[in-house]
Design a protein around this motif. Structure first.
Motif, PDB file in Angstrom:
ATOM      1  N   PRO A   2       0.745  -1.341  -0.165  1.00 18.41           N
ATOM      2  CA  PRO A   2      -0.162  -0.037  -0.028  1.00 18.41           C
ATOM      3  C   PRO A   2       0.733   1.271   0.078  1.00 18.41           C
ATOM      4  O   PRO A   2       1.875   1.370   0.615  1.00 18.41           O
ATOM      5  CB  PRO A   2      -0.699  -0.171   1.359  1.00 18.41           C
ATOM      6  N   ARG A   3       0.390   2.279  -0.848  1.00 20.43           N
ATOM      7  CA  ARG A   3       1.160   3.679  -0.875  1.00 20.43           C
ATOM      8  C   ARG A   3       0.269   4.724  -0.156  1.00 20.43           C
ATOM      9  O   ARG A   3       0.746   5.814  -0.058  1.00 20.43           O
ATOM     10  CB  ARG A   3       1.331   3.849  -2.221  1.00 20.43           C
ATOM     11  N   THR A   7       1.885   8.769   0.994  1.00 18.93           N
ATOM     12  CA  THR A   7       1.088  10.098   0.175  1.00 18.93           C
ATOM     13  C   THR A   7       0.344  10.886   1.619  1.00 18.93           C
ATOM     14  O   THR A   7       0.675  12.011   1.573  1.00 18.93           O
ATOM     15  CB  THR A   7       0.238   9.615  -0.454  1.00 18.93           C
ATOM     16  N   PHE A   8      -0.241  10.496   2.477  1.00 15.63           N
ATOM     17  CA  PHE A   8      -1.103  10.831   3.575  1.00 15.63           C
ATOM     18  C   PHE A   8       0.147  11.784   4.352  1.00 15.63           C
ATOM     19  O   PHE A   8       0.086  12.806   4.811  1.00 15.63           O
ATOM     20  CB  PHE A   8      -1.673   9.909   4.491  1.00 15.63           C
ATOM     21  N   ALA A   9       1.150  11.067   4.711  1.00 14.89           N
ATOM     22  CA  ALA A   9       2.432  11.492   5.646  1.00 14.89           C
ATOM     23  C   ALA A   9       2.790  12.696   4.727  1.00 14.89           C
ATOM     24  O   ALA A   9       3.271  13.839   5.555  1.00 14.89           O
ATOM     25  CB  ALA A   9       3.191  10.375   5.815  1.00 14.89           C
ATOM     26  N   LYS A  10       3.236  12.650   3.718  1.00 16.06           N
ATOM     27  CA  LYS A  10       3.560  13.687   2.806  1.00 16.06           C
ATOM     28  C   LYS A  10       2.610  15.095   2.829  1.00 16.06           C
ATOM     29  O   LYS A  10       3.141  16.091   3.086  1.00 16.06           O
ATOM     30  CB  LYS A  10       4.237  13.350   1.483  1.00 16.06           C
ATOM     31  N   GLU A  14       3.476  18.679   4.306  1.00 14.65           N
ATOM     32  CA  GLU A  14       3.546  19.828   3.498  1.00 14.65           C
ATOM     33  C   GLU A  14       2.479  20.630   4.212  1.00 14.65           C
ATOM     34  O   GLU A  14       2.878  22.081   4.198  1.00 14.65           O
ATOM     35  CB  GLU A  14       2.998  19.503   2.232  1.00 14.65           C
ATOM     36  N   GLN A  15       1.360  20.446   4.838  1.00 14.38           N
ATOM     37  CA  GLN A  15       0.352  21.403   5.396  1.00 14.38           C
ATOM     38  C   GLN A  15       1.050  21.856   6.790  1.00 14.38           C
ATOM     39  O   GLN A  15       0.834  23.133   6.895  1.00 14.38           O
ATOM     40  CB  GLN A  15      -0.882  20.523   5.850  1.00 14.38           C
ATOM     41  N   ALA A  16       1.805  20.988   7.466  1.00 15.23           N
ATOM     42  CA  ALA A  16       2.341  21.639   8.625  1.00 15.23           C
ATOM     43  C   ALA A  16       3.433  22.624   8.371  1.00 15.23           C
ATOM     44  O   ALA A  16       3.587  23.799   8.753  1.00 15.23           O
ATOM     45  CB  ALA A  16       3.175  20.570   9.474  1.00 15.23           C
ATOM     46  N   ARG A  17       4.003  22.203   7.137  1.00 20.25           N
ATOM     47  CA  ARG A  17       5.026  23.432   6.724  1.00 20.25           C
ATOM     48  C   ARG A  17       4.383  24.837   6.367  1.00 20.25           C
ATOM     49  O   ARG A  17       5.103  25.855   6.679  1.00 20.25           O
ATOM     50  CB  ARG A  17       5.933  22.699   5.702  1.00 20.25           C
ATOM     51  N   GLN A  18       3.338  24.688   5.400  1.00 22.41           N
ATOM     52  CA  GLN A  18       2.527  26.045   4.954  1.00 22.41           C
ATOM     53  C   GLN A  18       2.111  26.711   6.426  1.00 22.41           C
ATOM     54  O   GLN A  18       2.367  27.554   6.426  1.00 22.41           O
ATOM     55  CB  GLN A  18       1.311  25.336   4.120  1.00 22.41           C
ATOM     56  N   GLN A  19       1.555  25.935   7.362  1.00 18.46           N
ATOM     57  CA  GLN A  19       1.025  26.500   8.484  1.00 18.46           C
ATOM     58  C   GLN A  19       2.127  27.255   9.321  1.00 18.46           C
ATOM     59  O   GLN A  19       2.130  28.376   9.789  1.00 18.46           O
ATOM     60  CB  GLN A  19       0.527  25.584   9.335  1.00 18.46           C
TER      61      GLN A  19
END
Length: 81
Positions: A2-3, A7-10, A14-19
């Motif tokens: 399963p991939r 993808t969810f972790a990435k 990314e959302q944490a970085r943007q915040q």
């Protein structure tokens, strides 16, 4: 294999970085708003200090170098004449 998990972790990362970027920009804007403008006395003192520094920089400059040394040499047709 399963991939979906990676993808969810990435996406979460990314959302944490943007915040973090938004929070940082907000703090920067708050600091700019809270920063007091310099008073007229402070501006006068800064101007006087700048003039004193400029005067110190100019001391002895006439003795050491002439304006001819500061002027770049002319090139091309102008030199041939």
């Amino acid at each position: 294999m399963p991939r979906g998990r990676s993808t969810f972790a990435k996406r979460q990362k990314e959302q944490a970085r943007q915040q973090k970027q938004r929070d940082k920009a907000e703090r920067r804007n708050l600091r700019k708003q809270e920063k007091p403008e310099p008073s007229l006395d402070e501006m006068r003192e800064l101007r006087e200090h700048a003039e004193a520094q400029a005067a110190l920089f100019r001391v002895g400059s006439d003795d050491e170098t002439s304006t001819a040394e500061l002027t770049p040499p002319h090139r091309g047709k102008e030199m041939d004449q």
